[in-house]
Write an enzyme that holds these catalytic residues in place. Structure first.
Site, mmCIF file in Angstrom:
data_model
loop_
_atom_site.group_PDB
_atom_site.id
_atom_site.type_symbol
_atom_site.label_atom_id
_atom_site.label_comp_id
_atom_site.label_asym_id
_atom_site.label_seq_id
_atom_site.Cartn_x
_atom_site.Cartn_y
_atom_site.Cartn_z
ATOM 1 C CG ASN A 1 46.578 42.070 34.951
ATOM 2 O OD1 ASN A 1 47.550 42.606 35.802
ATOM 3 N ND2 ASN A 1 47.370 42.485 34.052
ATOM 4 C CD1 TRP A 2 43.904 38.853 40.454
ATOM 5 C CD2 TRP A 2 44.671 38.986 41.915
ATOM 6 N NE1 TRP A 2 43.617 36.965 40.601
ATOM 7 C CE2 TRP A 2 43.772 37.248 42.443
ATOM 8 C CE3 TRP A 2 45.075 38.924 43.238
ATOM 9 C CZ2 TRP A 2 43.330 36.557 43.034
ATOM 10 C CZ3 TRP A 2 44.597 38.793 44.856
ATOM 11 C CH2 TRP A 2 43.410 37.017 44.631
ATOM 12 C CE LYS A 3 44.243 44.602 34.153
ATOM 13 N NZ LYS A 3 43.192 45.457 32.621
ATOM 14 C CG HIS B 1 49.365 45.179 31.321
ATOM 15 N ND1 HIS B 1 48.319 46.142 30.848
ATOM 16 C CD2 HIS B 1 48.160 43.869 30.673
ATOM 17 C CE1 HIS B 1 47.165 45.781 30.712
ATOM 18 N NE2 HIS B 1 46.980 44.415 31.013
ATOM 19 C CD GLU C 1 45.624 48.240 32.557
ATOM 20 O OE1 GLU C 1 46.588 47.798 33.545
ATOM 21 O OE2 GLU C 1 44.079 48.004 31.864
ATOM 22 C CD GLU D 1 46.346 41.975 28.193
ATOM 23 O OE1 GLU D 1 45.180 41.387 28.183
ATOM 24 O OE2 GLU D 1 46.910 42.644 28.337
ATOM 25 N N GLY E 1 39.623 46.110 29.905
ATOM 26 C CA GLY E 1 38.403 46.393 30.911
ATOM 27 C C GLY E 1 37.273 46.707 30.072
ATOM 28 C CB SER F 1 36.397 42.244 28.004
ATOM 29 O OG SER F 1 37.091 42.950 27.884
ATOM 30 N N GLY G 1 41.885 39.938 33.166
ATOM 31 C CA GLY G 1 42.115 40.933 34.186
ATOM 32 C C GLY G 1 41.192 40.644 35.321
ATOM 33 N N GLY G 2 39.383 41.502 35.293
ATOM 34 C CA GLY G 2 38.121 41.569 35.924
ATOM 35 C C GLY G 2 38.272 40.404 36.455
HETATM 36 P P1 PGA Z 1 40.467 42.775 31.574
HETATM 37 O O1 PGA Z 1 41.840 42.649 31.515
HETATM 38 O O2 PGA Z 1 39.935 41.182 31.502
HETATM 39 O O3 PGA Z 1 39.770 43.368 32.833
HETATM 40 O O4 PGA Z 1 39.853 43.812 30.531
HETATM 41 C C1 PGA Z 1 42.803 42.647 30.836
HETATM 42 C C2 PGA Z 1 44.298 42.360 30.782
HETATM 43 O O5 PGA Z 1 44.344 44.291 31.559
HETATM 44 O O6 PGA Z 1 45.181 42.176 31.197
#
Ligand code: PGA
Length: 247
Positions: free
Chosen positions: A11-13, A95, A97, A165, A171, A210, A231-232
Site C-alpha cells: 500500500n503506497w498510500k 483502510h 486512515e 491492521e 506506521g 509495521s 505500507g512503508g
Molecule cells: P505500515 O502500513 O506497514 O507502514 O505500518 C500498513 C498499512 O497501513 O497498510
C-alpha cells in the site's frame, strides 16, 4: 479444504511519482519463485502507468479506495470501474486512515465492496482496533463487528481478502504479538465461515501494521495469516522483496 493462496500487497498510500515505477519494476524482477500473489497499490493517478510498467509480470496492481457509484457528480473521487479500466485488479477498501480521516463506516465500506465486485475488482477489506479499544479489552469485539458490517453478502463466490491492521501498529514500528494476531485472525475466520460457509475458509486474511523484512517470517507463518498488507516497507524493492521472500 484449500488453504488460501498467500497475498502480499503493498500500500503506497500518498507516495510515489512516475520515477517510483522503477522500484515497481525492480520488485517484479526480484520475485524469483515466490508462491505468493504479489500486488502493488499506488496512488490512483499512477495505476495506469504502473499497470503498463508491470505488464507481462505476475505483479498485480490495485487501487487504495473506490467510490460506491460508477460515475457522477463526485468531485475528486474514483469509481471502481475506472480503476479496472486503468489496469487494476484489486482495491483496498476501508483502510483505517480512510475510516479515521473520512469517517468511513462499515456500511459505506460494504457498499464500496459491492461496487468493486461489480467492476470485477478483488477487494481487500481492512479492519482493526484502535489502541484504546485494545487496552479496554474490546479488540475482538470491534474487529468481529467491523468484519460483519463491512463484508456484503455479494462477496459470496467472489475473490476477496480481509486485512487485519491494528490501528496502533500502522506506521508506528509496533507490531501485534503472534498470539494476538492468531487470536484476531481466528475470530475473523469464524465470521468468514459463518457468513460464506466452506468458501470462507479460502479467503486470505492478511496482517498489516509495521511489517518489515525482520518480522515478516514470524508473522507470515502464524496460524490463519494468509499474507500481508505492507505500507512503508513496500516503497523500496529491497524491503518489499525481503518480506515476500520471508514467506
Ligand atoms: P505500515 O502500513 O506497514 O507502514 O505500518 C500498513 C498499512 O497501513 O497498510
Amino acid at each position: 479444504m484449500t488453504a488460501p493462496t498467500p497475498l502480499i500487497a503493498g500500500n503506497w498510500k500518498m507516495n510515489g511519482l512516475a520515477a517510483a515505477l522503477a522500484e515497481a519494476r525492480a520488485i517484479a524482477d526480484g520475485l524469483g519463485g515466490t508462491t505468493a500473489r504479489v500486488a502493488l497499490c499506488p496512488p490512483a493517478v499512477l495505476v495506469h502507468r504502473m499497470s503498463e510498467a508491470l505488464a507481462g509480470t505476475p505483479v498485480l496492481v490495485g487501487g487504495q479506495d473506490a467510490h460506491t457509484e460508477t460515475s457522477g457528480a463526485f468531485t475528486g473521487d474514483t469509481a471502481a470501474e475506472m480503476l479496472a479500466d486503468a489496469g487494476a485488479s484489486l482495491v483496498i477498501l476501508g483502510h483505517s486512515e480512510r475510516r479515521a480521516t473520512y469517517r468511513e463506516a462499515d456500511d459505506l465500506v460494504a457498499a464500496k465492496a459491492r461496487a468493486a465486485i461489480n467492476a470485477g475488482l478483488e477487494p481487500i477489506i481492512c479492519v482493526g482496533e484502535t489502541l484504546d479499544e485494545r487496552e479496554s479489552g474490546r479488540a475482538i469485539e470491534v474487529v468481529v463487528s467491523q468484519t460483519r458490517g463491512s463484508l456484503p453478502r455479494e462477496l459470496a463466490g467472489k475473490a476477496f481478502a480481509v486485512a487485519y491492521e491494528p490501528v496502533w501498529a500502522i506506521g508506528t514500528g509496533k507490531t501485534a504479538t503472534v498470539a494476538d494476531i492468531e487470536e484476531v485472525h481466528g475470530a475473523i475466520r469464524a465470521v468468514l465461515t459463518t457468513t460464506f460457509g466452506d468458501a470462507g475458509a479460502t479467503v486470505p486474511i492478511l496482517y498489516g501494521g509495521s511489517v518489515k523484512p525482520a518480522n515478516a517470517a514470524e508473522i507470515l507463518h502464524a496460524a490463519e495469516v494468509g499474507g500481508a498488507l505492507v505500507g512503508g516497507a513496500s516503497l523500496t524493492a529491497k524491503d518489499f522483496l525481503g518480506i515476500i521472500h520471508a514467506l
